[in-house]
Motif scaffolding. Structure first.
Motif, mmCIF file in Angstrom:
data_model
loop_
_atom_site.group_PDB
_atom_site.id
_atom_site.type_symbol
_atom_site.label_atom_id
_atom_site.label_comp_id
_atom_site.label_asym_id
_atom_site.label_seq_id
_atom_site.Cartn_x
_atom_site.Cartn_y
_atom_site.Cartn_z
ATOM 1 N N SER A 8 0.866 -1.183 0.000
ATOM 2 C CA SER A 8 0.000 0.000 0.000
ATOM 3 C C SER A 8 0.895 1.223 0.000
ATOM 4 C CB SER A 8 -0.912 -0.005 1.232
ATOM 5 O OG SER A 8 -1.860 1.032 1.145
ATOM 6 N N CYS A 11 -0.437 7.803 0.609
ATOM 7 C CA CYS A 11 -0.989 8.414 1.815
ATOM 8 C C CYS A 11 -1.832 7.450 2.647
ATOM 9 C CB CYS A 11 -1.836 9.624 1.422
ATOM 10 S SG CYS A 11 -3.273 9.160 0.422
ATOM 11 N N VAL A 12 -2.264 7.935 3.818
ATOM 12 C CA VAL A 12 -3.104 7.115 4.700
ATOM 13 C C VAL A 12 -4.497 6.888 4.109
ATOM 14 C CG1 VAL A 12 -1.852 7.834 6.751
ATOM 15 C CG2 VAL A 12 -3.878 9.104 6.079
ATOM 16 N N LYS A 13 -4.915 7.780 3.216
ATOM 17 C CA LYS A 13 -6.222 7.577 2.559
ATOM 18 C C LYS A 13 -6.161 6.323 1.686
ATOM 19 C CE LYS A 13 -5.870 11.799 0.953
ATOM 20 N NZ LYS A 13 -4.711 12.266 1.749
ATOM 21 N N LEU A 15 -4.191 3.836 2.384
ATOM 22 C CA LEU A 15 -4.133 2.730 3.341
ATOM 23 C C LEU A 15 -5.533 2.278 3.751
ATOM 24 C CD1 LEU A 15 -2.459 0.864 5.190
ATOM 25 C CD2 LEU A 15 -2.524 2.687 6.908
ATOM 26 N N ILE A 16 -6.435 3.234 3.942
ATOM 27 C CA ILE A 16 -7.815 2.890 4.310
ATOM 28 C C ILE A 16 -8.461 2.046 3.213
ATOM 29 C CG2 ILE A 16 -10.125 3.841 4.777
ATOM 30 C CD1 ILE A 16 -8.618 6.303 6.012
ATOM 31 N N GLU A 19 -7.138 -1.387 3.345
ATOM 32 C CA GLU A 19 -7.729 -2.153 4.447
ATOM 33 C C GLU A 19 -9.128 -2.648 4.101
ATOM 34 O OE1 GLU A 19 -5.209 0.000 8.063
ATOM 35 O OE2 GLU A 19 -7.263 0.652 7.654
ATOM 36 N N TYR A 139 -7.098 4.789 11.148
ATOM 37 C CA TYR A 139 -7.455 5.979 10.372
ATOM 38 C C TYR A 139 -8.926 5.905 9.982
ATOM 39 C CZ TYR A 139 -2.435 6.766 9.924
ATOM 40 O OH TYR A 139 -1.108 6.985 10.195
ATOM 41 N N LYS A 141 -11.680 7.706 7.294
ATOM 42 C CA LYS A 141 -11.809 8.589 6.124
ATOM 43 C C LYS A 141 -13.072 9.441 6.252
ATOM 44 C CE LYS A 141 -10.327 7.215 2.100
ATOM 45 N NZ LYS A 141 -10.127 6.701 0.729
ATOM 46 N N SER A 186 -7.179 8.826 13.762
ATOM 47 C CA SER A 186 -6.789 9.987 12.950
ATOM 48 C C SER A 186 -7.783 10.122 11.807
ATOM 49 C CB SER A 186 -5.371 9.812 12.397
ATOM 50 O OG SER A 186 -4.429 9.712 13.439
ATOM 51 N N ALA A 188 -8.982 11.605 8.258
ATOM 52 C CA ALA A 188 -8.227 12.024 7.074
ATOM 53 C C ALA A 188 -9.119 12.185 5.853
ATOM 54 C CB ALA A 188 -7.127 11.000 6.773
ATOM 55 N N GLU A 393 3.533 7.398 12.986
ATOM 56 C CA GLU A 393 4.417 7.197 11.833
ATOM 57 C C GLU A 393 5.102 8.471 11.340
ATOM 58 O OE1 GLU A 393 2.296 5.028 8.817
ATOM 59 O OE2 GLU A 393 1.422 3.700 10.317
#
Length: 432
Positions: A8, A11-13, A15-16, A19, A139, A141, A186, A188, A393
């Motif tokens: 992945s 960004c963390v977006k 990552l979501i 997932e 995270y 969204k 978090s 995002a 992170e």
């Protein structure tokens, strides 16, 4: 069960969304760290700027080489969406192609070994996710897409306009994850301070905080505020919240009035500075991002930016060297800066940021703060903890070399007395 290897990127977006794919595949696959033994390999790509695009391509090609003959290689995300007419022809080793619209259909695509590029951008609703990387942090969204028109950014071209989730749905997800043992969150999106503006609601983030404050036993921080839609009222609402941390991640990109206009960033420098100094009125953590070498940036503009970074003393600053992206307004400009000067400015500003980051870390010396325990470091010589004010992170950690408490548990909050700063690494002790 078959084995799945996931890369992945970005960004963390992303990552979501990764997932969500794991949630769709969890009944058939278990995760592996070894791509050579995987039956399915997925690369969720990033297509934001050139270095991210290069990393995505390199990862795809590496995994195509490493995978066993019977394995399926699937590529999803922003890069494949952005270049969907080119990449499938250029990289025939990939078995399944998808963009940013079909993360919730990955199980069907893999089963049928087919590719799909849906016209609508996928936004998570109540789908089950497999949270990765932490047993206590997740995270959340808020939305997809962006209504801003920054000159340097191609994201709206392939992520579309702002599309916000409803407040009850977000609260339900937080409560569901809390019931599973998660306690730190978090929030995002591309532009969190514009949350619910697509529904005609200007104070959407404040309304969401009102509901979050009713949930006990959690901590929350908000990522990616946009200056033009951030207000002092919102800042004060965050200060007043017992749950949402005084954490402000607001990319300013520049501080020169001329450059902000060229970059198509609405609002004045005075308003921008006023918001930033409002954030400093209480103990808080302020992170930003800036771009150097954007077309039109003079030496004077760069000096103005460097001086402000030095003067304001952000807690953390990301310095991005300008990346020339097709389908953006900046791409068409004739007053581009040479790559040598861009690299030189990025290096110079990086040195300034190193100094300001060190000053920010010194603020914590001889103070006691509440920290989440993340576990042992890789060398197993120290425990690693993170102040609950900091984001996972990206903001670093504090190393623990002594503890007054035995039987420490990952994900629990402890009082940490911060005693030393070695280079850019804080070192502390867990106290009763």
């Amino acid at each position: 069960m078959k084995k799945l290897y996931l890369a992945s990127l970005g960004c963390v977006k992303n990552l979501i969304d990764s997932e969500v794919m794991l949630g769709k595949l969890k009944n058939e696959y278990t995760l592996t760290d070894n791509p050579g033994e995987a039956d399915l390999l997925i690369v969720n790509t990033c297509g934001f700027i050139n270095p991210a695009k290069e990393e995505s391509i390199e990862t795809i090609l590496e995994l195509a080489n490493e995978k066993k003959e019977s394995a399926i290689l699937a590529v999803t995300g922003c890069l494949s969406e952005r270049y969907k007419d080119i990449l499938p022809k250029e990289i025939p080793e990939v078995d399944v192609w998808s963009g940013v619209g079909d993360f919730d259909k990955i199980d069907e695509l893999v089963k049928t070994k087919s590719s799909k590029f849906s016209p609508n951008v996928y936004l998570i609703h109540n789908e089950e996710r497999v949270i990765t990387g932490s047993s206590y942090h997740a995270y959340i969204k808020l939305s997809e897409g962006c209504n801003q028109k920054c000159a340097f950014c191609a994201i709206p071209n392939f992520k579309g306009r702002l599309n916000s989730r409803e407040i009850p749905e977000i609260i339900e997800e937080i409560k569901r994850l809390k019931a599973q043992g998660f306690k730190d969150f978090s929030l995002a999106s591309q532009d969190s301070s514009s949350y619910l503006r697509d529904k005609g609601i200007k104070d959407g983030l404040e309304r969401l905080i009102d509901e979050i404050d009713k949930i006990e036993g959690i901590t929350v921080r908000i990522l990616y505020l946009y200056p033009a839609t951030t207000t002092k009222k919102l800042i004060r609402r965050i200060f007043a919240s017992p749950v949402v941390e005084n954490y402000f991640d607001m990319p300013i990109q520049h501080i020169s009035e001329k450059m902000l206009k060229i970059m198509r960033r609405p609002g004045s420098v005075d308003k921008l500075k006023s918001l930033l100094y409002e954030m400093k009125k209480e103990f808080s953590f302020i992170r930003t991002s800036v771009i150097v070498g954007h077309p039109g940036e003079s030496e004077e503009d760069f000096e103005e930016l460097k001086n402000f970074i030095k003067e304001f003393e952000f807690d953390r600053v990301n310095v991005f060297a300008y990346s020339d992206e097709e389908d953006t307004a900046a791409f068409k400009r004739k007053d581009k800066i040479s790559q040598n000067i861009i690299d030189q400015r990025a290096k110079e500003l990086g040195k300034t940021v190193k100094q300001t980051t060190k000053k920010a870390l010194k603020k914590y010396l001889n103070k006691t703060c509440r920290c989440y325990l993340d576990g042992l470091t890789e060398d197993e010589l120290f425990y690693s903890v993170r102040p609950k004010l900091w984001a996972p992170e990206i903001d670093g950690d504090i190393l623990i070399n002594d503890s007054e408490i035995e039987n420490l548990e990952i994900g629990n909050l402890y009082n940490v007395k911060i005693e030393n700063l070695a280079g850019e690494q804080l070192i502390g002790k867990i106290i009763k």
